[in-house]
Write a protein that holds these residues in place. Sequence first.
Motif, PDB file in Angstrom:
ATOM      1  N   MET A 166       1.300  -1.722   0.101  1.00 34.65           N
ATOM      2  CA  MET A 166       0.065   0.115   0.000  1.00 34.65           C
ATOM      3  C   MET A 166       0.563   1.169  -0.001  1.00 34.65           C
ATOM      4  N   GLY A 167       0.638   2.233  -0.812  1.00 37.90           N
ATOM      5  CA  GLY A 167       1.414   3.072  -0.542  1.00 37.90           C
ATOM      6  C   GLY A 167       0.373   4.884   0.006  1.00 37.90           C
ATOM      7  N   ALA A 168       1.418   5.310   0.232  1.00 39.42           N
ATOM      8  CA  ALA A 168       2.011   6.378   1.756  1.00 39.42           C
ATOM      9  C   ALA A 168       0.266   7.159   1.616  1.00 39.42           C
ATOM     10  N   LEU A 169      -0.205   7.651   0.315  1.00 41.71           N
ATOM     11  CA  LEU A 169      -1.712   8.583   0.088  1.00 41.71           C
ATOM     12  C   LEU A 169      -2.572   7.610   1.239  1.00 41.71           C
ATOM     13  N   LEU A 170      -2.564   6.143   0.306  1.00 45.26           N
ATOM     14  CA  LEU A 170      -3.449   5.634   0.787  1.00 45.26           C
ATOM     15  C   LEU A 170      -3.057   4.737   1.947  1.00 45.26           C
ATOM     16  N   ARG A 171      -2.462   4.825   2.686  1.00 52.29           N
ATOM     17  CA  ARG A 171      -1.958   4.655   4.261  1.00 52.29           C
ATOM     18  C   ARG A 171      -1.902   6.073   5.097  1.00 52.29           C
ATOM     19  N   SER A 172      -2.439   6.879   4.692  1.00 48.17           N
ATOM     20  CA  SER A 172      -2.399   8.217   4.950  1.00 48.17           C
ATOM     21  C   SER A 172      -4.044   8.093   5.401  1.00 48.17           C
ATOM     22  N   LEU A 173      -4.876   8.018   4.811  1.00 53.17           N
ATOM     23  CA  LEU A 173      -6.584   7.543   4.183  1.00 53.17           C
ATOM     24  C   LEU A 173      -7.384   6.771   4.583  1.00 53.17           C
ATOM     25  N   GLN A 174      -6.359   5.658   5.577  1.00 54.14           N
ATOM     26  CA  GLN A 174      -6.342   4.532   6.491  1.00 54.14           C
ATOM     27  C   GLN A 174      -6.887   4.640   7.830  1.00 54.14           C
ATOM     28  N   GLY A 175      -7.368   5.760   8.395  1.00 57.50           N
ATOM     29  CA  GLY A 175      -8.187   6.005   8.930  1.00 57.50           C
ATOM     30  C   GLY A 175      -8.944   6.753   8.865  1.00 57.50           C
ATOM     31  N   LYS A 176      -9.369   7.430   8.090  1.00 56.36           N
ATOM     32  CA  LYS A 176     -10.008   8.565   7.463  1.00 56.36           C
ATOM     33  C   LYS A 176     -11.569   7.579   6.499  1.00 56.36           C
ATOM     34  N   ARG A 177     -12.899   8.184   7.122  1.00 53.52           N
ATOM     35  CA  ARG A 177     -14.271   8.228   7.017  1.00 53.52           C
ATOM     36  C   ARG A 177     -14.754   8.814   5.378  1.00 53.52           C
ATOM     37  N   ILE A 178     -13.457  10.220   5.292  1.00 47.10           N
ATOM     38  CA  ILE A 178     -14.269  11.087   4.282  1.00 47.10           C
ATOM     39  C   ILE A 178     -13.511  11.210   3.780  1.00 47.10           C
TER      40      ILE A 178
END
Lengths: 308, 380
Positions: B1-13
């Motif tokens: 998983m790339g850096a952007l998707l990791r950063s979005l892991q805890g997001k709901r939106i």
Amino acid sequence: MSASDLLDRRLVVVTGKGGVGKSTVSAALAVLAARRGKRVLVAEVDARERVAPMLGGRPSGPVIRPVLPGISTVNVDPRHALEEYALMVVRVRAIYQAVFENRVVRFFLRAVPSLAETLMLGKVLHEARSEAHGRPRWDLVVVDAPATGHAVQLLGTPRALLDTVPGGPLRRDAEWMQALLSAPDRTAVALVSLPEEMPVTETAELDAQLGQGLSLPRGPVFLNAMPGAMFTTSELDGLRGLSPSAPPLGPAARAALLQGAQRERAEAQAVRLRELLGRDVVPLPLLAADRWGRRAVERIADAMDGQV
Amino acid sequence: MGALLRSLQGKRIAIVVGSGGVGKTSVAAAIALSRAMAGGRALVCTIDPARRLATALGLGTLGNAEALVPPEAFTRAGLASTGQLFAMMLDVKRTWDDLVTRHAPDAATRDRILGNRIYQQVSGALAGSQEYMAMEKLYELSTERDYDLIVLDTPPTAHALDFLEAPDRILDFVGNETARKLFAPALDAGRFGARLLQVGTGFVAKTLSRFTGSDVLSDVGDFLGQFQGMYDGFKERATEVRSLLTRPEVGFVLVASPSPLSVDEALFFHDHLRTAGMPVAGSVANRVTPDLWPFPGPTPGASPLAEALAAGPGSGGADGGLDLAERLSLALSQHQSFAHSDAREVERLRRGASGPHVAVPRLEGDVHDLAGLAALAAHL
């Protein structure tokens, strides 16, 4: 309409999906028309001004300013368009200020059906039909219009006004605006596209919206950034085996293969676009330009010459 | 998983922003797809009038209701997914109508507003209306549905700020006290101009009606009058939407193509998001030309390439070799010219934007199906 009489129109509206090169095409059309001795105005609509800088001048802002011999530019914005228009209606600046600079009235004007768009479009169309010393002020007005959705909205405003406003000066203006926009001998909408899947799909939809939906006269479709045919199929086949080679051959072979693949995909999309539109398109070359300056615009104009 | 998707892991939106033509829609769909492939329930919502997302998902058309991308579509694309991917396209007019229906005190008021000409323009064509309704829909989806991730693909906004400011601007108008006082008397008096003269604002009204015709003024008065009872509900909701955007469960994703204009726009938006306290989850430079000549010195001319060709297996002979070598030299130098200007812009975006940054190379084909979206997601 054949592409070759495009520049004999009084008004050419250029639109397409965001990022396809509308400003470049607008600037190149102006350069080409100026080469043919025409006096041209390029109007951008509430944009981050690009055309004048591209031609080596400074941004014009809301006041028409010459940028090259035969070419002037302007960036129409809603505030100035309102001021200019309102002054034409009420004629006295003090009254204009008392009424239109009023905060509440400003709020109100936002709710009048598409007023900002109408005024900006009105300003542009006014230039296209204005005369000075018994002849047209401009031989050609090129509108570098907003991208797809916003362009449809903009070009549809006179009709929207005709549907909502029963009388008054705004309605009368909407009437002549609609008449000018839909006159095939005076106006053409030129689309710009890229040889890629989604831009092609969107261009075909936009073409239908403008033609069947808004009854606007459609001009040529420019297919921008078409890669040239640099290698034959058999050369590319041969290069495939060389791409793992050490430099310099390997990287050069890979660049050639990428170019060949890009060319092939672009060609397939060009074919698709012609089929979807049911008419021919005007290809414009992909330039390896580091900066989009006047040189690049001149080269695009060269490529257009003979096609428009 | 790339850096952007990791950063979005805890997001709901996730809210995907950027100038037009940079592949925002594809990035939004790829983000939702990767959450679905990881077992989540993900929704991608586009408001793009040109229906690009439907093309990319192979759904044909998208409507105002969420549609499940059929599991067979994943199988066909050779993808294994344990979750669900939904997609929808925002219908701006419908969303306005739903909002009015929700807040109207009674059916008569609702019908009167829905039939008002000014309302029809405000809901259909007023600048910023799309952006406002995108926010409204996002709020509704996030409070009334149970997606693990909602990805909002934003409209190709001419001005980045429209998106953040449109709700306030529109509500400022419909809720403006003075405007209501100025125009509402038309309701009681029936005839707008006459009544305004009585309250001493005749000068303004008369000048305006010369400008627009007086029927428009009475339509506005009617609209504002009807709206009066609903304004508080609208305002409250807009405030909630706004506060939703500052919560840590939200992440803005900036997308740019490696062109000066697009990067400018992304950085401009970035700074405004930061100022407004809205969380930036990262930035994407999309369709970047790969660097094929990472060596010191210029790209090779024709003669070293001709020599290499002649030395190689199955060389095309000396004559064809030189001509081919010249074109190879040109192809590489043109390629590198694109690669260098791209690299400069990617670097500018990386330095200027906070959060993780990813660069997506120009992919082999256009992204127009699930497999293409999955390939794109692999770079995020």
